[in-house]
Motif scaffolding. Structure first.
Motif, PDB file in Angstrom:
ATOM      1  N   LEU A 184      -2.038   4.944  -4.616  1.00  0.00           N
ATOM      2  CA  LEU A 184      -3.260   6.001  -4.893  1.00  0.00           C
ATOM      3  C   LEU A 184      -2.381   6.927  -4.074  1.00  0.00           C
ATOM      4  O   LEU A 184      -1.418   7.100  -3.326  1.00  0.00           O
ATOM      5  CB  LEU A 184      -4.397   5.193  -3.177  1.00  0.00           C
ATOM      6  N   ARG A 185      -2.308   8.518  -4.391  1.00  0.00           N
ATOM      7  CA  ARG A 185      -2.078   9.370  -4.528  1.00  0.00           C
ATOM      8  C   ARG A 185      -2.679  10.406  -3.205  1.00  0.00           C
ATOM      9  O   ARG A 185      -2.528  10.991  -2.033  1.00  0.00           O
ATOM     10  CB  ARG A 185      -1.180  10.048  -5.597  1.00  0.00           C
ATOM     11  N   TYR A 186      -3.438  10.331  -3.642  1.00  0.00           N
ATOM     12  CA  TYR A 186      -4.482  11.194  -2.732  1.00  0.00           C
ATOM     13  C   TYR A 186      -5.968  10.543  -2.220  1.00  0.00           C
ATOM     14  O   TYR A 186      -6.365   9.489  -3.092  1.00  0.00           O
ATOM     15  CB  TYR A 186      -5.096  12.263  -4.248  1.00  0.00           C
ATOM     16  N   ALA A 187      -6.062  10.421  -0.609  1.00  0.00           N
ATOM     17  CA  ALA A 187      -7.989  10.152  -0.234  1.00  0.00           C
ATOM     18  C   ALA A 187      -7.979  11.672  -0.460  1.00  0.00           C
ATOM     19  O   ALA A 187      -7.998  12.796   0.685  1.00  0.00           O
ATOM     20  CB  ALA A 187      -6.984   9.500   0.960  1.00  0.00           C
ATOM     21  N   MET A 239       1.205  -1.138  -0.402  1.00  0.00           N
ATOM     22  CA  MET A 239       0.119   0.436   0.222  1.00  0.00           C
ATOM     23  C   MET A 239       1.157   1.302   0.002  1.00  0.00           C
ATOM     24  O   MET A 239       1.798   1.626   0.701  1.00  0.00           O
ATOM     25  CB  MET A 239      -1.303  -0.336   1.141  1.00  0.00           C
ATOM     26  N   THR A 240       0.685   1.753  -0.458  1.00  0.00           N
ATOM     27  CA  THR A 240       0.940   3.400  -1.164  1.00  0.00           C
ATOM     28  C   THR A 240       0.387   4.697   0.468  1.00  0.00           C
ATOM     29  O   THR A 240      -0.594   3.929   0.679  1.00  0.00           O
ATOM     30  CB  THR A 240       1.084   4.675  -1.641  1.00  0.00           C
ATOM     31  N   THR A 241       0.659   4.753   0.901  1.00  0.00           N
ATOM     32  CA  THR A 241       0.282   5.930   1.554  1.00  0.00           C
ATOM     33  C   THR A 241      -0.449   7.640   0.978  1.00  0.00           C
ATOM     34  O   THR A 241       0.763   8.665   0.759  1.00  0.00           O
ATOM     35  CB  THR A 241       1.271   6.570   3.167  1.00  0.00           C
ATOM     36  N   PRO A 242      -1.399   7.528   0.980  1.00  0.00           N
ATOM     37  CA  PRO A 242      -1.961   9.014   0.053  1.00  0.00           C
ATOM     38  C   PRO A 242      -1.583   9.948   0.748  1.00  0.00           C
ATOM     39  O   PRO A 242      -2.146  10.290   1.935  1.00  0.00           O
ATOM     40  CB  PRO A 242      -2.886   8.718   0.058  1.00  0.00           C
ATOM     41  N   GLU A 243      -1.534  10.576   0.027  1.00  0.00           N
ATOM     42  CA  GLU A 243      -2.361  12.575   0.444  1.00  0.00           C
ATOM     43  C   GLU A 243      -3.743  13.037   0.414  1.00  0.00           C
ATOM     44  O   GLU A 243      -4.297  11.872   0.246  1.00  0.00           O
ATOM     45  CB  GLU A 243      -1.245  13.751  -0.205  1.00  0.00           C
ATOM     46  N   THR A 244      -3.901  13.351   1.949  1.00  0.00           N
ATOM     47  CA  THR A 244      -5.210  13.909   2.718  1.00  0.00           C
ATOM     48  C   THR A 244      -6.199  15.153   1.226  1.00  0.00           C
ATOM     49  O   THR A 244      -4.973  15.703   1.607  1.00  0.00           O
ATOM     50  CB  THR A 244      -5.414  13.362   3.921  1.00  0.00           C
ATOM     51  N   SER A 245      -7.396  14.584   1.034  1.00  0.00           N
ATOM     52  CA  SER A 245      -7.264  15.930   0.733  1.00  0.00           C
ATOM     53  C   SER A 245      -9.266  15.638   0.753  1.00  0.00           C
ATOM     54  O   SER A 245      -9.481  15.312   1.337  1.00  0.00           O
ATOM     55  CB  SER A 245      -7.021  15.850  -0.744  1.00  0.00           C
ATOM     56  N   VAL A 267      -5.560   4.123 -10.680  1.00  0.00           N
ATOM     57  CA  VAL A 267      -6.360   4.767  -9.917  1.00  0.00           C
ATOM     58  C   VAL A 267      -4.817   5.682  -9.204  1.00  0.00           C
ATOM     59  O   VAL A 267      -4.736   5.225  -7.868  1.00  0.00           O
ATOM     60  CB  VAL A 267      -7.064   4.143  -8.805  1.00  0.00           C
ATOM     61  N   VAL A 268      -5.583   6.929  -9.387  1.00  0.00           N
ATOM     62  CA  VAL A 268      -4.596   7.840  -8.655  1.00  0.00           C
ATOM     63  C   VAL A 268      -5.237   8.734  -7.034  1.00  0.00           C
ATOM     64  O   VAL A 268      -4.643   8.822  -6.477  1.00  0.00           O
ATOM     65  CB  VAL A 268      -4.284   8.865  -9.563  1.00  0.00           C
ATOM     66  N   GLU A 309     -10.440  -1.332   4.229  1.00  0.00           N
ATOM     67  CA  GLU A 309     -10.591  -2.350   3.364  1.00  0.00           C
ATOM     68  C   GLU A 309      -9.813  -1.800   1.826  1.00  0.00           C
ATOM     69  O   GLU A 309      -8.347  -2.497   0.842  1.00  0.00           O
ATOM     70  CB  GLU A 309     -10.981  -3.580   2.972  1.00  0.00           C
ATOM     71  N   ALA A 310     -10.492  -0.615   1.163  1.00  0.00           N
ATOM     72  CA  ALA A 310      -9.755  -0.343   0.049  1.00  0.00           C
ATOM     73  C   ALA A 310      -8.548   0.732  -0.011  1.00  0.00           C
ATOM     74  O   ALA A 310      -8.139   0.805  -1.038  1.00  0.00           O
ATOM     75  CB  ALA A 310     -11.628   0.589  -0.282  1.00  0.00           C
ATOM     76  N   LEU A 311      -8.562   1.051   0.773  1.00  0.00           N
ATOM     77  CA  LEU A 311      -7.213   2.286   1.064  1.00  0.00           C
ATOM     78  C   LEU A 311      -5.831   0.967   1.349  1.00  0.00           C
ATOM     79  O   LEU A 311      -5.046   1.115   0.678  1.00  0.00           O
ATOM     80  CB  LEU A 311      -7.315   3.255   2.600  1.00  0.00           C
ATOM     81  N   ALA A 312      -5.772  -0.020   1.449  1.00  0.00           N
ATOM     82  CA  ALA A 312      -4.850  -1.219   2.171  1.00  0.00           C
ATOM     83  C   ALA A 312      -4.651  -1.700   0.796  1.00  0.00           C
ATOM     84  O   ALA A 312      -3.712  -1.795  -0.081  1.00  0.00           O
ATOM     85  CB  ALA A 312      -5.565  -1.830   3.121  1.00  0.00           C
ATOM     86  N   ALA A 313      -5.906  -1.469  -0.118  1.00  0.00           N
ATOM     87  CA  ALA A 313      -5.927  -2.177  -1.506  1.00  0.00           C
ATOM     88  C   ALA A 313      -5.240  -1.571  -2.872  1.00  0.00           C
ATOM     89  O   ALA A 313      -5.219  -2.009  -3.765  1.00  0.00           O
ATOM     90  CB  ALA A 313      -7.326  -2.904  -1.719  1.00  0.00           C
ATOM     91  N   GLY A 314      -5.572  -0.698  -2.349  1.00  0.00           N
ATOM     92  CA  GLY A 314      -4.725   1.005  -3.868  1.00  0.00           C
ATOM     93  C   GLY A 314      -2.962   0.653  -4.013  1.00  0.00           C
ATOM     94  O   GLY A 314      -2.756   1.480  -2.960  1.00  0.00           O
TER      95      GLY A 314
END
Length: 268
Positions: free
Chosen positions: A235-238, A1-7, A192-193, A227-232
């Motif tokens: 991902l660059r942005y949540a 999992m990447t660690t996305p930035e929050t937005s 999925v970015v 679970e979805a965040l862990a699967a990305g």
């Protein structure tokens, strides 16, 4: 999992933004956000740019109609400007990924419909590249609920996109469309970015054409967000968003931000 930035998607605070743009940016920065996702930005790009700079916010992603000449969004709030004008405004604002947020249901029902939409967005991607922009698409429920050749229309669409075209998966609407959001992100992979992080009860027949009134802060509904965040994988942005919220919108956004911070910290 990447660690996305929050937005946070500015659509969630659309009324506050119209009433007090600068004060709204101040409140979002005060919650802890370093990024916002713009919408309806062409007419007020200078004001948005100034407020973002003043409050230390970046605008890496934005929503705009790119694939149609007329707007048919359920709320009617997004205005259509010529693609070149939209892209120029996005570049001025510092946007990196320009995302079309809505192609209506009737354009997802056949393979030919999907092919035409894919061809259009591929063309827009070529046009945007000259300004240093990439383009993407954001789903609602109907692109997952509609099946073409035994597969969700969104996945058929993704197969026809050029490599530089991206996707922003709305996790709430993906779940409402019958998809498992984590499995969907795994299938769509590096395309999925960004994801829209929103929550609420999953009731039969939820549709974006009859906007639900019971969305809730992230982590308090039925959408398997963690679970979805862990699967990305890329991902660059949540991006926190509400289509509609009955309570204090800033309190709901703050609660969603806290959920995201805790979830992403746990996953590190």
């Amino acid at each position: 999992m990447t660690t996305p930035e929050t937005s946070v998607q500015l659509y969630a605070v659309r009324q506050a933004l119209d009433d007090d743009l600068d004060g709204t940016f101040a409140r979002l920065a005060g919650i802890g956000f370093g990024n916002v996702e713009a919408f309806d930005f062409v007419r007020r790009v200078d004001a948005l740019k100034a407020a973002a700079a003043r409050h230390g916010l970046a605008v890496p992603t934005a929503h705009a109609i790119l694939l149609r000449e007329t707007a048919q969004t359920p709320d009617g709030l997004l205005q259509v400007t010529p693609p070149g004008q939209t892209m120029a405004a996005a570049a001025e604002l510092g946007v990196q990924v320009l995302i079309d947020p809505y192609v209506p249901l009737d354009q997802w029902t056949t393979a030919d419909d999907i092919a035409r939409t894919a061809e259009t967005i591929n063309t827009r991607a070529q046009e945007a590249a000259s300004l240093g922009l990439r383009v993407g698409y954001h789903n609602h429920e109907h692109e997952l609920r509609t099946q073409v050749g035994g597969r969700p229309a969104l996945e058929v669409f993704a197969d026809q996109l050029e490599p530089d075209v991206l996707l922003e998966v709305d996790l709430y609407w993906a779940a409402a469309g019958g998809a498992d959001p984590a499995q969907l992100l795994q299938r769509l992979g590096e395309r999925v970015v960004a994801v829209h992080v929103k929550d609420g009860p999953m009731r039969p027949g939820i549709t974006s054409r009859q906007m639900p009134q019971d969305q809730s802060p992230a982590g308090t509904g039925d959408v398997p967000l963690a679970e979805a965040l862990a699967a990305g994988s890329s991902l660059r942005y949540a991006v926190v968003e509400f289509d509609h919220y009955e309570g204090d919108i800033f309190a709901g956004i703050s609660q969603s931000y806290d959920f995201l911070q805790q979830t992403l910290e746990t996953a590190r």
